[in-house]
Every structure is written in C-alpha cells, then in structure tokens.
Design an enzyme around this catalytic site. Sequence first.
Site, PDB file in Angstrom:
ATOM      1  CB  SER A  43      -0.965  -0.040   1.191  1.00 47.23           C
ATOM      2  OG  SER A  43      -2.038   0.861   1.018  1.00 47.23           O
ATOM      3  CG  ASP A 188      -4.301  -1.463   0.220  1.00 42.07           C
ATOM      4  OD1 ASP A 188      -3.462  -2.086   0.872  1.00 42.07           O
ATOM      5  OD2 ASP A 188      -4.355  -0.218   0.184  1.00 42.07           O
TER       6      ASP A 188
END
Length: 296
Positions: A43, A188
Amino acid sequence: MTTRALVLGGGGLAGIAWEAGLLAGFADAGVDVAGADFVLGTSAGSVVATQLATGVPVSDMLARQVDPARQNREIAPSGSSHLALWEELTAATEEPADPAELRRQQGRLALAADTVPEPERLAVIAARLPVHDWPVRPLAVVAVDAITGEPVVFDRASGVGLVDAVAASCAVPGVWPPVTIGGGRYVDGGVRSLNNVDLAAGYDRVLVVAPVADPSTGPQVAMLTARGAHVEVVVPDERAAAIFAGDPLDPAVRTPAARAGLAQAPAAAAAAVRWWGSTPAEGGPRARPGTAPRGR
C-alpha cells in the site's frame, strides 16, 4: 554474507510522508536503508519502496512530502466517507475470521463501490513515481486478487507494469478502484496484512517500518526470528501517532507527517545503526520509544 531486507507498511498518505521523513532521517544518522538487498512495500509502503528502489534520493522523497510546491496532486475519493471505509478496513484485520473469506469480502466491497475512474487513479499513482520501469535491484509490492482473495506479489519478473503494480497495492477497497491487470482485478495488499513482514523470509536482518498497528505483524515477526533473522520494527512515536489518529488519507497530513518521521528518526536510527551492519550475535533489539522489539 549478511543480507538485509527493508519492509515498508501501509498507512495512507500519512504513511507515505512519515516513512519518507523517517528514511531521510535514517540516512542523516548513517543508516543506509537504500542499500538493502530487498525492498518490500505494501500500500503506502509500495510507493516509498518503489521510489527508494528506483534510485530516488531520500532527501528528494522528503522534499516531495514537506514542500507544498512539490507535493503531487491528489484526488478526493467519491462515494462513501473514505475515512469510515479506512477505519472499516483496519478494523477488519483485527476480527477473528477466516482470512481468505475476509479478503474475498473486501474484494466484493471494492468491486461494488462507486469510486473515481480507474484511469484517473492510475494517473495519480504515476505522478508519485518519478521512474516507471522496474529496477534491477530486488523490489516487490503486495496486492490481493479482488475475486479470489489470493495475495499476489508483483516484482520485475511478474510481467506487470510498475505503475499498475503499485496502484493495485494502494487500491484501498471501497475508497479507490480495483486495478485491472491481465483481465483480473486487484486491491490493496493491506487486505492481507498491512506490513506483510513474513514475505521477507530468508534475509538475515529485516527492518520493518510500520505506520499502522496490525495484529498480524507480531506473529510474522516471531516466525522470522525463529528462523534466525534479526528483526527491528519501527512504529510511530507519540507525535506521529497523533497524526495517524486523524484521517491518514487527507493530503493535508503530508507535511506534518513527514516532519514527524524526520523528528523521530534519530532515536530509532541510534538503535538500528548498531545492528544493520553488525552480526545478529552482537545483541538483540531493546525496547525504545518509537520501536517495537521483535516477536511483538
């Protein structure tokens, strides 16, 4: 030969900025994180990991966060409250549930969400990365298949474009659109783990920079140390934690978060410099402000 891995975790725009400030401060203190043999990002950490691995100086990474004139243009998420969705994602990692099913649930949320168009989001990620080609040095970023829930590690050998890989790793479910890669949709990497420390297995020394608490980190660190690795985990100190307690996706947090990371760096680096270039036998980690000892 002693091998070193740098693991950079997720934490929104605040995480990118704090990590940049921390790494710049580490460099000032003589801790050469840019010399790591392997860099892993999840991320927000995928952005910082990519910048570092592609040769962006840490001083430049810091300036891109602190100086408003050099900050990248960001876009506001559409649809539901992005802060509420961020909190939901973070809380989900703490719930005792089947991990694979939890990842699939997050994937369904992402696929059904009303977000900004994917090309618009990809343009933002591209602007964060001065270099768009995979580096020769080992770099990996983590994402999750939105349909199957299976984690995916993208690297130079994966055949996936660097911008697409980083965008996928940063695609917070419900906040940003899943990224289309080879007919699949990816979200993510924090859906699996905000830090994914266990993916650095096989390295002698592992430095983990973890902007956000994640219950999976402790067991993953314990696994690596049981295999003989020396692991150091750096977490936000009190000043930085106060910033993360707000909205980590708000572009306004970039300057204060980067400055907080820079201010925290000397204390954390004072410990790291003793083992980053030493042998594991010369002493394990000690409890100190801003860091979490291995196995915790």
